[in-house]
Design a protein around this motif. Sequence first.
Motif, PDB file in Angstrom:
ATOM      1  N   ASN A  33      36.061  21.365  10.992  1.00  0.00           N
ATOM      2  CA  ASN A  33      34.878  20.466  11.402  1.00  0.00           C
ATOM      3  C   ASN A  33      35.600  19.280  12.487  1.00  0.00           C
ATOM      4  O   ASN A  33      34.724  18.360  12.784  1.00  0.00           O
ATOM      5  CB  ASN A  33      33.914  20.144  10.659  1.00  0.00           C
ATOM      6  CG  ASN A  33      33.106  21.405  10.111  1.00  0.00           C
ATOM      7  OD1 ASN A  33      32.930  22.371  10.712  1.00  0.00           O
ATOM      8  ND2 ASN A  33      32.666  21.195   8.679  1.00  0.00           N
ATOM      9  N   ASP A  34      37.027  19.431  12.639  1.00  0.00           N
ATOM     10  CA  ASP A  34      37.524  18.127  13.294  1.00  0.00           C
ATOM     11  C   ASP A  34      37.398  18.533  15.035  1.00  0.00           C
ATOM     12  O   ASP A  34      37.906  19.420  15.148  1.00  0.00           O
ATOM     13  CB  ASP A  34      39.181  18.015  12.946  1.00  0.00           C
ATOM     14  CG  ASP A  34      39.526  16.736  13.602  1.00  0.00           C
ATOM     15  OD1 ASP A  34      38.873  16.244  14.814  1.00  0.00           O
ATOM     16  OD2 ASP A  34      40.469  16.312  12.891  1.00  0.00           O
ATOM     17  N   PRO A  35      36.378  17.703  15.808  1.00  0.00           N
ATOM     18  CA  PRO A  35      36.245  18.107  17.151  1.00  0.00           C
ATOM     19  C   PRO A  35      37.644  17.552  17.964  1.00  0.00           C
ATOM     20  O   PRO A  35      37.746  18.012  19.198  1.00  0.00           O
ATOM     21  CB  PRO A  35      35.227  16.871  17.179  1.00  0.00           C
ATOM     22  CG  PRO A  35      35.156  15.855  16.498  1.00  0.00           C
ATOM     23  CD  PRO A  35      35.836  16.508  15.246  1.00  0.00           C
ATOM     24  N   ALA A  36      38.546  16.861  17.111  1.00  0.00           N
ATOM     25  CA  ALA A  36      39.949  16.463  18.324  1.00  0.00           C
ATOM     26  C   ALA A  36      40.896  17.495  18.018  1.00  0.00           C
ATOM     27  O   ALA A  36      41.827  17.476  18.974  1.00  0.00           O
ATOM     28  CB  ALA A  36      40.079  15.074  17.650  1.00  0.00           C
ATOM     29  N   ILE A  37      40.729  18.449  17.127  1.00  0.00           N
ATOM     30  CA  ILE A  37      42.044  19.348  17.123  1.00  0.00           C
ATOM     31  C   ILE A  37      41.457  20.779  17.625  1.00  0.00           C
ATOM     32  O   ILE A  37      40.412  21.418  17.364  1.00  0.00           O
ATOM     33  CB  ILE A  37      42.101  19.770  15.551  1.00  0.00           C
ATOM     34  CG1 ILE A  37      42.674  18.353  15.010  1.00  0.00           C
ATOM     35  CG2 ILE A  37      43.275  20.651  15.504  1.00  0.00           C
ATOM     36  CD1 ILE A  37      43.264  18.294  13.622  1.00  0.00           C
ATOM     37  N   GLY A  38      42.009  21.437  18.556  1.00  0.00           N
ATOM     38  CA  GLY A  38      41.808  22.892  18.906  1.00  0.00           C
ATOM     39  C   GLY A  38      42.434  23.834  18.224  1.00  0.00           C
ATOM     40  O   GLY A  38      41.638  24.031  16.862  1.00  0.00           O
ATOM     41  N   ASP A  39      43.664  24.470  18.278  1.00  0.00           N
ATOM     42  CA  ASP A  39      44.243  25.472  17.453  1.00  0.00           C
ATOM     43  C   ASP A  39      44.218  24.864  16.112  1.00  0.00           C
ATOM     44  O   ASP A  39      45.095  24.015  15.914  1.00  0.00           O
ATOM     45  CB  ASP A  39      45.235  25.903  18.007  1.00  0.00           C
ATOM     46  CG  ASP A  39      46.038  27.151  17.180  1.00  0.00           C
ATOM     47  OD1 ASP A  39      45.363  27.521  16.203  1.00  0.00           O
ATOM     48  OD2 ASP A  39      47.051  27.736  17.625  1.00  0.00           O
ATOM     49  N   LYS A  40      43.764  25.594  14.946  1.00  0.00           N
ATOM     50  CA  LYS A  40      43.921  25.125  13.541  1.00  0.00           C
ATOM     51  C   LYS A  40      44.758  25.802  12.716  1.00  0.00           C
ATOM     52  O   LYS A  40      44.822  25.435  11.620  1.00  0.00           O
ATOM     53  CB  LYS A  40      42.507  24.894  12.939  1.00  0.00           C
ATOM     54  CG  LYS A  40      41.434  23.876  14.032  1.00  0.00           C
ATOM     55  CD  LYS A  40      40.066  23.791  13.390  1.00  0.00           C
ATOM     56  CE  LYS A  40      39.299  22.808  14.211  1.00  0.00           C
ATOM     57  NZ  LYS A  40      39.198  22.847  15.534  1.00  0.00           N
ATOM     58  N   GLY A  41      45.167  26.736  13.081  1.00  0.00           N
ATOM     59  CA  GLY A  41      46.316  27.468  12.695  1.00  0.00           C
ATOM     60  C   GLY A  41      45.569  28.409  11.560  1.00  0.00           C
ATOM     61  O   GLY A  41      46.379  29.273  10.787  1.00  0.00           O
ATOM     62  N   ILE A  79      36.092  28.375  15.687  1.00  0.00           N
ATOM     63  CA  ILE A  79      36.853  27.590  14.785  1.00  0.00           C
ATOM     64  C   ILE A  79      37.682  26.527  15.852  1.00  0.00           C
ATOM     65  O   ILE A  79      38.034  25.379  15.342  1.00  0.00           O
ATOM     66  CB  ILE A  79      37.726  28.401  13.795  1.00  0.00           C
ATOM     67  CG1 ILE A  79      36.592  29.045  12.885  1.00  0.00           C
ATOM     68  CG2 ILE A  79      38.541  27.206  13.160  1.00  0.00           C
ATOM     69  CD1 ILE A  79      37.225  29.978  11.929  1.00  0.00           C
ATOM     70  N   ASN A  80      38.240  27.271  16.746  1.00  0.00           N
ATOM     71  CA  ASN A  80      39.212  26.369  17.404  1.00  0.00           C
ATOM     72  C   ASN A  80      38.935  25.744  18.625  1.00  0.00           C
ATOM     73  O   ASN A  80      39.383  25.120  19.637  1.00  0.00           O
ATOM     74  CB  ASN A  80      40.448  27.135  17.899  1.00  0.00           C
ATOM     75  CG  ASN A  80      41.245  27.875  16.627  1.00  0.00           C
ATOM     76  OD1 ASN A  80      41.394  27.182  15.741  1.00  0.00           O
ATOM     77  ND2 ASN A  80      41.746  29.042  16.840  1.00  0.00           N
ATOM     78  N   ARG A  81      37.532  25.599  18.815  1.00  0.00           N
ATOM     79  CA  ARG A  81      36.734  25.046  19.980  1.00  0.00           C
ATOM     80  C   ARG A  81      36.901  23.417  19.689  1.00  0.00           C
ATOM     81  O   ARG A  81      36.489  23.027  18.753  1.00  0.00           O
ATOM     82  CB  ARG A  81      35.398  25.444  20.030  1.00  0.00           C
ATOM     83  CG  ARG A  81      34.723  24.970  21.223  1.00  0.00           C
ATOM     84  CD  ARG A  81      33.496  25.876  21.606  1.00  0.00           C
ATOM     85  NE  ARG A  81      33.799  27.312  22.003  1.00  0.00           N
ATOM     86  CZ  ARG A  81      33.248  28.185  21.565  1.00  0.00           C
ATOM     87  NH1 ARG A  81      32.251  28.324  20.845  1.00  0.00           N
ATOM     88  NH2 ARG A  81      33.639  29.435  21.614  1.00  0.00           N
ATOM     89  N   GLU A  82      37.437  22.782  20.657  1.00  0.00           N
ATOM     90  CA  GLU A  82      37.438  21.268  20.648  1.00  0.00           C
ATOM     91  C   GLU A  82      36.190  20.719  21.071  1.00  0.00           C
ATOM     92  O   GLU A  82      35.370  21.250  21.948  1.00  0.00           O
ATOM     93  CB  GLU A  82      38.742  20.847  21.532  1.00  0.00           C
ATOM     94  CG  GLU A  82      39.998  20.737  21.065  1.00  0.00           C
ATOM     95  CD  GLU A  82      40.936  20.302  22.193  1.00  0.00           C
ATOM     96  OE1 GLU A  82      41.126  18.991  22.381  1.00  0.00           O
ATOM     97  OE2 GLU A  82      41.648  21.181  22.752  1.00  0.00           O
ATOM     98  N   GLY A  83      36.152  19.558  20.628  1.00  0.00           N
ATOM     99  CA  GLY A  83      34.682  18.700  21.126  1.00  0.00           C
ATOM    100  C   GLY A  83      33.430  18.984  20.197  1.00  0.00           C
ATOM    101  O   GLY A  83      32.389  18.211  20.320  1.00  0.00           O
ATOM    102  N   ILE A  84      33.757  19.857  19.350  1.00  0.00           N
ATOM    103  CA  ILE A  84      32.476  20.327  18.502  1.00  0.00           C
ATOM    104  C   ILE A  84      32.809  19.936  16.994  1.00  0.00           C
ATOM    105  O   ILE A  84      34.032  20.232  16.652  1.00  0.00           O
ATOM    106  CB  ILE A  84      32.060  21.794  18.708  1.00  0.00           C
ATOM    107  CG1 ILE A  84      31.287  21.925  19.997  1.00  0.00           C
ATOM    108  CG2 ILE A  84      30.942  21.972  17.557  1.00  0.00           C
ATOM    109  CD1 ILE A  84      30.939  23.193  20.152  1.00  0.00           C
ATOM    110  N   ALA A  85      32.103  19.223  16.428  1.00  0.00           N
ATOM    111  CA  ALA A  85      32.331  18.704  15.041  1.00  0.00           C
ATOM    112  C   ALA A  85      31.879  20.047  14.177  1.00  0.00           C
ATOM    113  O   ALA A  85      32.659  21.024  13.856  1.00  0.00           O
ATOM    114  CB  ALA A  85      31.640  17.636  14.583  1.00  0.00           C
TER     115      ALA A  85
END
Length: 250
Positions: free
Chosen positions: A57-65, A118-124
């Motif tokens: 749920n971190d909006p600042a991170i894209g690819d979360k691995g 899951i990897n979408r940036e800007g969404i919490a």
Amino acid sequence: MSFKPVSLAIIFTIAFLTGAPTKAEVSQEAELDLALRLAVLLQSARAVIGAEQALINDPAIGDKGLTGKEVLARATKAFVEKTGAPPLSDGMDAREADLISALMASITEVMDANAASINREGIAFKGFVPAVFGRLVNETFLSKAGDRAEIKVTAPMSLVRNRKSRPDAWEDQVITEYLLSPEWQKGAVYSSLTETGDREAFRVMVPEYYTEGCLACHGSPAGEVDVTGYPKEGGALGDLGGVISITLYP
Ligand code: HEC
């Protein structure tokens, strides 16, 4: 999730094996063992998704691995820690290996199918909570192995959020008559050789109880809307929150 269905299963097995086991009892013991291994694998994967909620749920991170491969590797490690053995091993019974493999593939597929979201940036908050992940895994498993086995997470009828997870008549009866009964030994697994439709089935119910982390969504005050948009159930620590229901067709 901090309960240990495998050790409980041993207690349960000893309880029903009085005297010399008959052939039917021995095979039921093997079925129970397989069902519990499927349950532990599902729980282990769900726990990875639970542990990574802040990252997801971190909006600042894209690819979360959190690829399918990564989640499966971590779930497998947790499975070994809980049971002392890997989910798959050489010389394992072919049917068991097949069902465990189908569950492993379902875990991988659900993660990969949801990677973009899951990897979408800007969404919490992305709604990818452990219960949703678990339901998607079980639905995928059903499409792979539904003729041989089914896994479902259900709950007491009054708690059910998603209609798809409602208990069927047999599950409802086991929950009300056994798992919710004050006499039921907490954590004990219910299993029975029964029939669903007109097929013989070995069915196992693994109870799950609310821990502190569940109550942000399922706790009090009842009716208050949680982060996922559902009204809270007013559940308390230690209440029966759900059940992993496993059906094996011999
Ligand atoms: C972030 C909020 C949240 C937390 C924390 C949470 N849940 Fe849920 N839970 C949900 C949502 C949303 C659903 C509906 C999922 C779906 O669409 O299938 C759900 C569904 C369930 C279900 C399936 C039956 C149903 O109601 O559809 C069970 C069982 C369950 N939760 C138990 C738990 C337990 C036990 C914990 C703690 C280990 C927990 N939940 C933690 C939000 C949460």
